[in-house]
Design a protein around this motif. Structure first.
Motif, PDB file in Angstrom:
ATOM      1  N   ASP A   1      97.668 -34.370  16.195  1.00  0.00           N
ATOM      2  CA  ASP A   1      96.607 -35.319  16.516  1.00  0.00           C
ATOM      3  C   ASP A   1      95.492 -35.197  15.486  1.00  0.00           C
ATOM      4  O   ASP A   1      95.252 -34.137  14.897  1.00  0.00           O
ATOM      5  N   ALA A   2      94.792 -36.296  15.248  1.00  0.00           N
ATOM      6  CA  ALA A   2      93.854 -36.397  14.132  1.00  0.00           C
ATOM      7  C   ALA A   2      92.710 -35.396  14.231  1.00  0.00           C
ATOM      8  O   ALA A   2      92.304 -34.806  13.224  1.00  0.00           O
ATOM      9  N   GLN A   3      92.167 -35.190  15.428  1.00  0.00           N
ATOM     10  CA  GLN A   3      91.014 -34.298  15.554  1.00  0.00           C
ATOM     11  C   GLN A   3      91.385 -32.864  15.185  1.00  0.00           C
ATOM     12  O   GLN A   3      90.575 -32.138  14.608  1.00  0.00           O
ATOM     13  N   PHE A   4      92.602 -32.471  15.495  1.00  0.00           N
ATOM     14  CA  PHE A   4      93.082 -31.135  15.127  1.00  0.00           C
ATOM     15  C   PHE A   4      93.282 -31.044  13.621  1.00  0.00           C
ATOM     16  O   PHE A   4      92.792 -30.105  12.965  1.00  0.00           O
ATOM     17  N   LEU A   5      93.983 -32.002  13.031  1.00  0.00           N
ATOM     18  CA  LEU A   5      94.280 -31.937  11.604  1.00  0.00           C
ATOM     19  C   LEU A   5      93.028 -32.066  10.746  1.00  0.00           C
ATOM     20  O   LEU A   5      92.924 -31.415   9.703  1.00  0.00           O
ATOM     21  N   VAL A   6      92.077 -32.888  11.178  1.00  0.00           N
ATOM     22  CA  VAL A   6      90.876 -33.063  10.356  1.00  0.00           C
ATOM     23  C   VAL A   6      90.076 -31.772  10.280  1.00  0.00           C
ATOM     24  O   VAL A   6      89.372 -31.517   9.288  1.00  0.00           O
ATOM     25  N   ALA A   7      90.192 -30.906  11.283  1.00  0.00           N
ATOM     26  CA  ALA A   7      89.517 -29.614  11.226  1.00  0.00           C
ATOM     27  C   ALA A   7      90.030 -28.787  10.052  1.00  0.00           C
ATOM     28  O   ALA A   7      89.255 -28.106   9.364  1.00  0.00           O
ATOM     29  N   PHE A   8      91.323 -28.859   9.787  1.00  0.00           N
ATOM     30  CA  PHE A   8      91.898 -28.100   8.676  1.00  0.00           C
ATOM     31  C   PHE A   8      91.547 -28.740   7.338  1.00  0.00           C
ATOM     32  O   PHE A   8      91.317 -28.039   6.342  1.00  0.00           O
ATOM     33  N   LEU A   9      91.488 -30.061   7.304  1.00  0.00           N
ATOM     34  CA  LEU A   9      91.057 -30.725   6.074  1.00  0.00           C
ATOM     35  C   LEU A   9      89.615 -30.346   5.742  1.00  0.00           C
ATOM     36  O   LEU A   9      89.294 -30.018   4.590  1.00  0.00           O
ATOM     37  N   ARG A  10      88.755 -30.384   6.741  1.00  0.00           N
ATOM     38  CA  ARG A  10      87.352 -30.025   6.511  1.00  0.00           C
ATOM     39  C   ARG A  10      87.215 -28.544   6.165  1.00  0.00           C
ATOM     40  O   ARG A  10      86.417 -28.169   5.300  1.00  0.00           O
ATOM     41  N   GLY A  11      87.998 -27.705   6.837  1.00  0.00           N
ATOM     42  CA  GLY A  11      87.937 -26.271   6.565  1.00  0.00           C
ATOM     43  C   GLY A  11      88.432 -25.911   5.180  1.00  0.00           C
ATOM     44  O   GLY A  11      88.150 -24.820   4.675  1.00  0.00           O
ATOM     45  N   CYS A  12      89.159 -26.842   4.541  1.00  0.00           N
ATOM     46  CA  CYS A  12      89.688 -26.618   3.182  1.00  0.00           C
ATOM     47  C   CYS A  12      89.052 -27.563   2.172  1.00  0.00           C
ATOM     48  O   CYS A  12      89.608 -27.790   1.086  1.00  0.00           O
ATOM     49  N   LYS A  13      87.908 -28.131   2.525  1.00  0.00           N
ATOM     50  CA  LYS A  13      87.171 -29.050   1.647  1.00  0.00           C
ATOM     51  C   LYS A  13      88.059 -30.169   1.118  1.00  0.00           C
ATOM     52  O   LYS A  13      87.964 -30.587  -0.025  1.00  0.00           O
ATOM     53  N   PHE A  14      88.941 -30.631   1.993  1.00  0.00           N
ATOM     54  CA  PHE A  14      89.827 -31.766   1.750  1.00  0.00           C
ATOM     55  C   PHE A  14      90.807 -31.537   0.600  1.00  0.00           C
ATOM     56  O   PHE A  14      91.280 -32.490  -0.029  1.00  0.00           O
ATOM     57  N   SER A  15      91.135 -30.276   0.357  1.00  0.00           N
ATOM     58  CA  SER A  15      92.262 -29.973  -0.522  1.00  0.00           C
ATOM     59  C   SER A  15      93.521 -30.017   0.339  1.00  0.00           C
ATOM     60  O   SER A  15      93.703 -29.187   1.237  1.00  0.00           O
ATOM     61  N   LEU A  16      94.384 -30.977   0.081  1.00  0.00           N
ATOM     62  CA  LEU A  16      95.595 -31.119   0.888  1.00  0.00           C
ATOM     63  C   LEU A  16      96.477 -29.886   0.784  1.00  0.00           C
ATOM     64  O   LEU A  16      97.053 -29.432   1.776  1.00  0.00           O
ATOM     65  N   GLU A  17      96.579 -29.319  -0.407  1.00  0.00           N
ATOM     66  CA  GLU A  17      97.446 -28.148  -0.582  1.00  0.00           C
ATOM     67  C   GLU A  17      96.919 -26.951   0.202  1.00  0.00           C
ATOM     68  O   GLU A  17      97.685 -26.207   0.822  1.00  0.00           O
ATOM     69  N   LYS A  18      95.612 -26.744   0.179  1.00  0.00           N
ATOM     70  CA  LYS A  18      95.029 -25.644   0.949  1.00  0.00           C
ATOM     71  C   LYS A  18      95.174 -25.886   2.444  1.00  0.00           C
ATOM     72  O   LYS A  18      95.419 -24.958   3.218  1.00  0.00           O
ATOM     73  N   ALA A  19      95.014 -27.143   2.869  1.00  0.00           N
ATOM     74  CA  ALA A  19      95.159 -27.465   4.293  1.00  0.00           C
ATOM     75  C   ALA A  19      96.590 -27.218   4.763  1.00  0.00           C
ATOM     76  O   ALA A  19      96.815 -26.707   5.863  1.00  0.00           O
ATOM     77  N   LYS A  20      97.570 -27.558   3.916  1.00  0.00           N
ATOM     78  CA  LYS A  20      98.965 -27.287   4.258  1.00  0.00           C
ATOM     79  C   LYS A  20      99.187 -25.782   4.432  1.00  0.00           C
ATOM     80  O   LYS A  20      99.829 -25.338   5.391  1.00  0.00           O
ATOM     81  N   SER A  21      98.672 -25.001   3.483  1.00  0.00           N
ATOM     82  CA  SER A  21      98.828 -23.553   3.551  1.00  0.00           C
ATOM     83  C   SER A  21      98.169 -22.983   4.798  1.00  0.00           C
ATOM     84  O   SER A  21      98.727 -22.115   5.480  1.00  0.00           O
ATOM     85  N   LYS A  22      96.979 -23.502   5.124  1.00  0.00           N
ATOM     86  CA  LYS A  22      96.247 -22.965   6.274  1.00  0.00           C
ATOM     87  C   LYS A  22      96.950 -23.328   7.574  1.00  0.00           C
ATOM     88  O   LYS A  22      97.043 -22.501   8.488  1.00  0.00           O
ATOM     89  N   LEU A  23      97.479 -24.530   7.679  1.00  0.00           N
ATOM     90  CA  LEU A  23      98.224 -24.925   8.876  1.00  0.00           C
ATOM     91  C   LEU A  23      99.464 -24.048   9.049  1.00  0.00           C
ATOM     92  O   LEU A  23      99.776 -23.600  10.159  1.00  0.00           O
ATOM     93  N   ASP A  24     100.174 -23.812   7.952  1.00  0.00           N
ATOM     94  CA  ASP A  24     101.370 -22.966   8.007  1.00  0.00           C
ATOM     95  C   ASP A  24     100.987 -21.553   8.449  1.00  0.00           C
ATOM     96  O   ASP A  24     101.614 -20.969   9.343  1.00  0.00           O
ATOM     97  N   HIS A  25      99.944 -20.991   7.835  1.00  0.00           N
ATOM     98  CA  HIS A  25      99.514 -19.643   8.213  1.00  0.00           C
ATOM     99  C   HIS A  25      98.992 -19.596   9.651  1.00  0.00           C
ATOM    100  O   HIS A  25      99.172 -18.590  10.351  1.00  0.00           O
ATOM    101  N   PHE A  26      98.345 -20.660  10.089  1.00  0.00           N
ATOM    102  CA  PHE A  26      97.803 -20.710  11.450  1.00  0.00           C
ATOM    103  C   PHE A  26      98.911 -20.454  12.465  1.00  0.00           C
ATOM    104  O   PHE A  26      98.793 -19.587  13.335  1.00  0.00           O
ATOM    105  N   TYR A  27     100.004 -21.178  12.328  1.00  0.00           N
ATOM    106  CA  TYR A  27     101.093 -21.024  13.302  1.00  0.00           C
ATOM    107  C   TYR A  27     101.999 -19.849  12.974  1.00  0.00           C
ATOM    108  O   TYR A  27     102.609 -19.273  13.876  1.00  0.00           O
ATOM    109  N   THR A  28     102.076 -19.467  11.707  1.00  0.00           N
ATOM    110  CA  THR A  28     102.892 -18.307  11.357  1.00  0.00           C
ATOM    111  C   THR A  28     102.289 -17.031  11.927  1.00  0.00           C
ATOM    112  O   THR A  28     102.978 -16.222  12.570  1.00  0.00           O
ATOM    113  N   ILE A  29     100.999 -16.845  11.710  1.00  0.00           N
ATOM    114  CA  ILE A  29     100.343 -15.630  12.202  1.00  0.00           C
ATOM    115  C   ILE A  29     100.308 -15.618  13.722  1.00  0.00           C
ATOM    116  O   ILE A  29     100.529 -14.579  14.360  1.00  0.00           O
TER     117      ILE A  29
END
Length: 312
Positions: A52-80
């Motif tokens: 959902d958009a509100q969840f994903l936009v948190a990761f975009l904002r947390g990564c200053k809208f770097s898509l690659e960093k947001a992808k990494s952070k989402l992966d690490h979020f659920y991996t950890i």
């Protein structure tokens, strides 16, 4: 079938300005950025993630809208989260978490540090009874609040958060049961996975008996986090950095009464139990990860190098 929401909560003028000037957010581009993340997630066989958009936009904002960093952070979020079931598994606002909430050990203060400033949290260890609770309980409870924070706390996502730790009456038995491998793991989670940014940890009234132990706990955290720790001898020193008005009434400020904050937090988190139950459906399956699989050792480093402290 999961329902994916495209709604993103409107920001205040102050937060919108920070999002645009400091986080590279472009409102007109947001739908395309969200779709890019969803397209990437659709190609990750190992990763089942909220979309959902509100969840994903948190990761975009947390990564200053770097898509690659947001992808990494989402992966690490659920991996950890998957690799730390002792903290993240089967969490609910159950009787134990309600009891910990009611102690007032850990509270998020209602007024941030200025209209567009960071969220402020206060941990008062005098209210934490190590005969009843362990550090693991505190981390589990804090991560419950984090889930709500990701979806609903725009100040925290956009401007970060400040932690104040009141150590004036910290129990030495609690210091003695510090779980250093767990602290290290949570530091890695904060750096690599959480979409919120820690702007500072302020330790106040730290007793000399606990200084060495707390320095050790700090030393095993990622360097980036270590540099954001500040020690204040007393509250007056803290007030030079964070004015008194931003502290609760019990500290001479006007940022809410702790009893009222506790009651509101309890009700808000009870309303999140369904959401938390849904979280059990998300995570990673390392057997399906393309390329090299991850393990606790590769994520957190070698374990077993810490020993339980003996404090008389």
């Amino acid at each position: 079938m999961l329902v994916i929401s495209d709604f993103v909560r409107p920001l205040s003028a102050e937060l919108s300005h920070i999002a645009e000037t400091e986080l590279n957010e472009v409102a007109e581009r947001l739908p395309a950025d969200l779709q890019a993340l969803r397209d990437w997630l659709a190609k990750q066989p190992h990763l089942k993630c909220r979309q959902d958009a509100q969840f994903l936009v948190a990761f975009l904002r947390g990564c200053k809208f770097s898509l690659e960093k947001a992808k990494s952070k989402l992966d690490h979020f659920y991996t950890i989260k998957t690799m730390m079931p002792e903290v993240f598994g089967n969490r609910q606002m159950d009787e134990r978490n309600i009891a910990l909430c009611r102690t007032g050990t850990y509270v998020r203060l209602p007024k941030p540090f200025g209209p567009a400033g960071p969220r402020i949290t206060l941990t008062d260890y005098s209210k934490f009874d190590p005969k009843i609770f362990k550090m693991l309980d505190l981390f589990r409870y804090q991560t419950l609040l984090m889930e709500r924070q990701i979806r609903e706390d725009d100040n925290s996502i956009i401007s970060g958060y400040i932690e104040i730790l009141d150590l004036s009456q910290i129990s030495l038995s609690f210091v003695g049961q510090m779980d250093f491998p767990l602290i290290k793991k949570m530091g890695v989670f904060a750096e690599k996975a959480a979409p919120t940014r820690m702007k500072g940890v302020h330790l106040v009234n730290c007793p000399k008996e606990a200084v060495a132990v707390l320095n050790l706990a700090k030393s095993i955290m990622p360097t980036k986090l270590q540099n954001r720790f500040y020690v204040h001898k007393n509250l007056e020193q803290l007030f030079e950095i964070i004015p008194r008005e931003y502290l609760p009434e019990e500290y001479g400020g006007d940022n809410g009464r702790i009893a009222d904050i506790i009651a509101q937090m309890e009700q808000e988190m009870l309303g999140y139990n369904d959401y938390l139950k849904e979280e059990n459906d998300y995570g990673v399956n390392e057997q399906l990860r393309p390329g090299k699989r991850l393990s606790p050792d590769t994520l957190f480093g070698i374990e077993g190098s810490f020993r339980k402290l003996d404090i008389d």
